[in-house]
Motif scaffolding. Structure first.
Motif, short mmCIF file in Angstrom:
data_model
loop_
_atom_site.label_atom_id
_atom_site.label_comp_id
_atom_site.label_asym_id
_atom_site.label_seq_id
_atom_site.Cartn_x
_atom_site.Cartn_y
_atom_site.Cartn_z
N GLY A 1 -31.53 19.19 -27.48
CA GLY A 1 -32.68 18.56 -27.99
C GLY A 1 -34.07 19.62 -27.77
N HIS A 2 -33.91 20.50 -26.46
CA HIS A 2 -35.04 21.53 -26.36
C HIS A 2 -34.42 23.05 -26.48
CE1 HIS A 2 -36.46 18.07 -24.11
NE2 HIS A 2 -37.58 18.40 -24.50
N GLY A 3 -32.99 23.03 -26.65
CA GLY A 3 -32.80 24.51 -26.96
C GLY A 3 -32.50 24.82 -25.82
N LYS A 4 -32.03 24.27 -24.71
CA LYS A 4 -32.19 25.03 -23.37
C LYS A 4 -30.74 24.64 -22.57
CE LYS A 4 -37.15 24.82 -22.60
NZ LYS A 4 -38.23 24.38 -21.52
N LYS A 5 -30.57 25.43 -21.56
CA LYS A 5 -29.41 25.18 -20.83
C LYS A 5 -29.58 23.82 -20.04
CE LYS A 5 -26.74 26.86 -16.83
NZ LYS A 5 -26.46 27.71 -15.76
N ALA A 6 -28.52 23.03 -19.99
CA ALA A 6 -28.60 21.64 -19.32
C ALA A 6 -28.93 21.67 -17.79
CB ALA A 6 -27.38 20.74 -19.38
N LEU A 7 -29.79 20.96 -17.47
CA LEU A 7 -30.26 20.85 -15.90
C LEU A 7 -28.91 20.47 -15.08
CD1 LEU A 7 -33.93 19.41 -15.51
CD2 LEU A 7 -33.09 21.97 -15.71
N GLU A 8 -28.85 21.00 -13.88
CA GLU A 8 -27.89 20.37 -12.93
C GLU A 8 -28.47 19.36 -11.98
OE1 GLU A 8 -26.45 23.61 -10.25
OE2 GLU A 8 -26.06 24.90 -11.94
N LEU A 9 -27.60 18.42 -11.51
CA LEU A 9 -28.02 17.39 -10.66
C LEU A 9 -27.24 17.53 -9.22
CD1 LEU A 9 -29.05 14.53 -10.73
CD2 LEU A 9 -26.93 13.66 -11.13
N ASP A 10 -28.41 17.28 -8.49
CA ASP A 10 -28.11 17.38 -6.98
C ASP A 10 -26.93 16.50 -6.43
OD1 ASP A 10 -29.34 18.68 -4.25
OD2 ASP A 10 -28.66 16.84 -4.10
N PRO A 11 -26.18 16.94 -5.78
CA PRO A 11 -24.90 16.12 -5.51
C PRO A 11 -25.36 14.75 -4.79
CG PRO A 11 -24.10 18.22 -5.08
CD PRO A 11 -25.60 18.27 -5.31
N ILE A 12 -26.43 14.95 -3.93
CA ILE A 12 -26.80 13.82 -3.40
C ILE A 12 -27.74 12.71 -4.13
CG2 ILE A 12 -28.30 13.08 -1.46
CD1 ILE A 12 -27.79 15.66 0.09
N ALA A 13 -28.46 13.49 -5.10
CA ALA A 13 -29.17 12.58 -6.05
C ALA A 13 -28.01 11.95 -6.93
CB ALA A 13 -30.08 13.43 -7.16
N GLU A 14 -26.96 12.70 -7.24
CA GLU A 14 -26.10 12.02 -8.35
C GLU A 14 -25.40 10.84 -7.31
OE1 GLU A 14 -21.85 13.13 -10.13
OE2 GLU A 14 -23.45 14.46 -10.37
N GLU A 15 -25.05 10.92 -6.32
CA GLU A 15 -24.46 10.00 -5.38
C GLU A 15 -25.43 8.52 -5.31
OE1 GLU A 15 -22.52 8.96 -0.93
OE2 GLU A 15 -22.84 11.16 -1.48
N ILE A 16 -26.62 8.71 -5.12
CA ILE A 16 -27.48 7.69 -5.17
C ILE A 16 -27.51 7.04 -6.49
CG2 ILE A 16 -30.08 7.01 -5.03
CD1 ILE A 16 -30.36 9.16 -2.97
N LEU A 17 -27.54 7.85 -7.72
CA LEU A 17 -27.67 7.25 -8.95
C LEU A 17 -26.27 6.48 -9.20
CD1 LEU A 17 -29.13 10.33 -11.02
CD2 LEU A 17 -30.29 8.02 -10.36
N VAL A 18 -25.20 6.65 -8.63
CA VAL A 18 -23.99 6.28 -9.02
C VAL A 18 -23.78 4.94 -8.19
CG1 VAL A 18 -21.38 6.35 -8.36
CG2 VAL A 18 -22.67 8.15 -9.66
N GLU A 19 -24.68 4.74 -7.02
CA GLU A 19 -24.55 3.83 -6.14
C GLU A 19 -25.64 2.75 -6.55
OE1 GLU A 19 -22.13 2.90 -4.08
OE2 GLU A 19 -21.30 4.76 -4.38
#
Length: 454
Positions: free
Chosen positions: A331-349
């Protein structure tokens, strides 16, 4: 569709009306301009098949007068005296098409079919553009329950079966309903969504079935109801459990009889509408309590699809996060942001009481707050980090006098330590589990050691 045949010759009216009725259309007739005007003003005519020369007026002038009135009727002009000048005049007045007598039934029905398709596509155009903008890719579920749900959707979509979609708020019931429509033979016709709980009770009948001019105070013009708008398409009744009992009765009759009568009107109109209903309530329990009609429940639940909550299908969470990030980047015509693995683990849990809708909101917020090319713990709402920390890391104390950055640093250290324990001390394996580079793990361990010494 509802077709009005306007012609001063009774035999022609009868022949055309008979052909249209056999083809499944709702038909009314008028013998002249005056009678036609009285019927057109109601606003429920989809197509007017109008003779040009009549004893009490000119059909072209009739078109011109109603084109400026705001009604949504398509006019097909008919004449026994074909000329280019007459055709041009009719089209300039606002007619959609032009036919010359004698009219062959096959040609007439083909023209009416074309107009129906055009109306359906016009009604869908805006909604489809919004959908394409919103769905910039195709999402593939990883959980068994959702793969099975997709299989059920693909099976029922190609039928005309009524479908009941259940699930907690935010699970994607509306998206599922739209997918059913898009995969169905009705996809070229309107998909009309309505939140049954958002319509005031005194307006429900008018909204669903339409109303005639003067049906009640303030009804200064006729209005088509939702069933008429969705003709040949799909009507999505969200929050169906919010409908009062008297409307449940009327809804059941329309579903079974395929006919609607506008409030204050006399003309009964046939409609061809597929119903997809959704609710986050237990309709079976409501039936036992007398708050939902049993016959309507069984009619709606002819084919039942249940969407499980996000907390019961954690395999989908990481996929959803990256899908949302990809769409935001597109939508912004940019490269997708990465997600810190620890932040991802928190979101999954996290438990996600608001399900997919809440997850999308959190990722949108983090996307705005992120500095650089990566979303980190600092970009997540504090309550999400705290809730997971309390459940998974009881050894880390939440102190009111300790800042958020320090608490998140402690949480990160605990996750790294747990990964090392699970890997038996193998740092390369721990880095793989954390989805970070080995050099990044060494750097974080050095930071942890420096903080512990400090």
């Amino acid at each position: 569709m509802h077709v009005l045949v306007i012609d001063d010759e009774a035999a022609i009216r009868q022949i055309l009306a008979s052909a249209l009725t056999k083809a499944g259309h709702s038909v009314d007739t008028a013998s002249g301009v005056k009678e036609a005007s009285a019927k057109l003003v109601r606003g429920d005519v989809d197509v007017a098949l109008c003779d040009i020369m009549m004893p009490d007026g000119n059909g072209v002038e009739l078109v011109r007068s109603f084109r400026g009135s705001g009604i949504d009727t398509q006019f097909v002009m008919v004449t026994a005296f074909a000329s280019m000048e007459t055709a041009v005049e009719a089209l300039r007045a606002g007619a959609t098409d032009y036919m010359v007598k004698p009219i062959r039934n096959e040609e007439l029905l083909h023209r009416i079919e074309q107009i129906g398709s055009m109306r359906g596509l016009k009604a869908e155009n805006q909604a489809l553009r919004q959908m394409v903008a919103r769905e910039r890719g195709v999402f593939h579920f990883g959980s068994r329950s959702m793969v099975e749900m997709e299989r059920l959707v693909s099976k029922v979509a190609v039928t005309d079966s009524t479908v009941l979609v259940t699930g907690e708020s935010g699970t994607g019931k509306g998206v599922t309903a739209r997918n059913i429509h898009e995969m169905s033979p009705r996809s070229e016709f309107p998909f009309i969504p309505v939140n049954c709980g958002a319509i005031p009770e005194n307006l429900l009948e008018s909204e669903f079935f339409g109303h005639a001019k003067g049906a009640f105070t303030g009804a200064d013009r006729a209005r088509k109801g939702l069933f008429t708008q969705a003709d040949r398409g799909t009507l999505f009744l969200d929050e169906i459990g919010e409908l009062p009992l008297h409307m449940q009765t009327k809804l059941l009759h329309v579903i079974e009889d395929k006919e609607v009568r506008p409030l204050g009107g006399e003309q009964v109109r046939r409609v061809d509408v597929r119903i997809v209903a959704a609710t986050n309530r237990n309709l079976a329990e409501m039936v036992k309590e007398g708050r939902f009609r049993e016959d309507l429940y069984f009619r709606l639940a002819m084919f039942h699809i249940h969407i499980p909550p996000l907390r019961d299908r954690k395999e989908d969470i990481a996929r959803l996060i990256h899908f949302v990030l990809q769409n935001l980047a597109a939508g912004h015509g940019k490269k997708a942001l990465e997600l810190d693995p620890i932040a991802e683990e928190i979101l999954v849990e996290f438990g996600w009481p608001g399900n997919v809708r809440e997850l999308e909101n959190v990722i949108n917020r983090a996307h705005i707050l992120a500095d650089g090319e990566r979303i980190t713990l600092m970009d997540l709402p504090p309550d999400i980090a705290r809730s997971v920390q309390k459940r998974e890391s009881p050894g880390i104390e939440i102190a009111s006098n300790v800042g958020l950055r320090e608490q998140l640093r402690r949480l990160e250290s605990e996750i790294i330590a747990r990964a090392l324990r699970d890997a038996g001390g193998d740092r390369r394996l721990a880095a793989q589990k954390l989805d970070i580079g080995l050099s990044s793990l060494y750097r974080k361990l050095e930071e942890m050691e420096a903080n512990s010494v400090g």
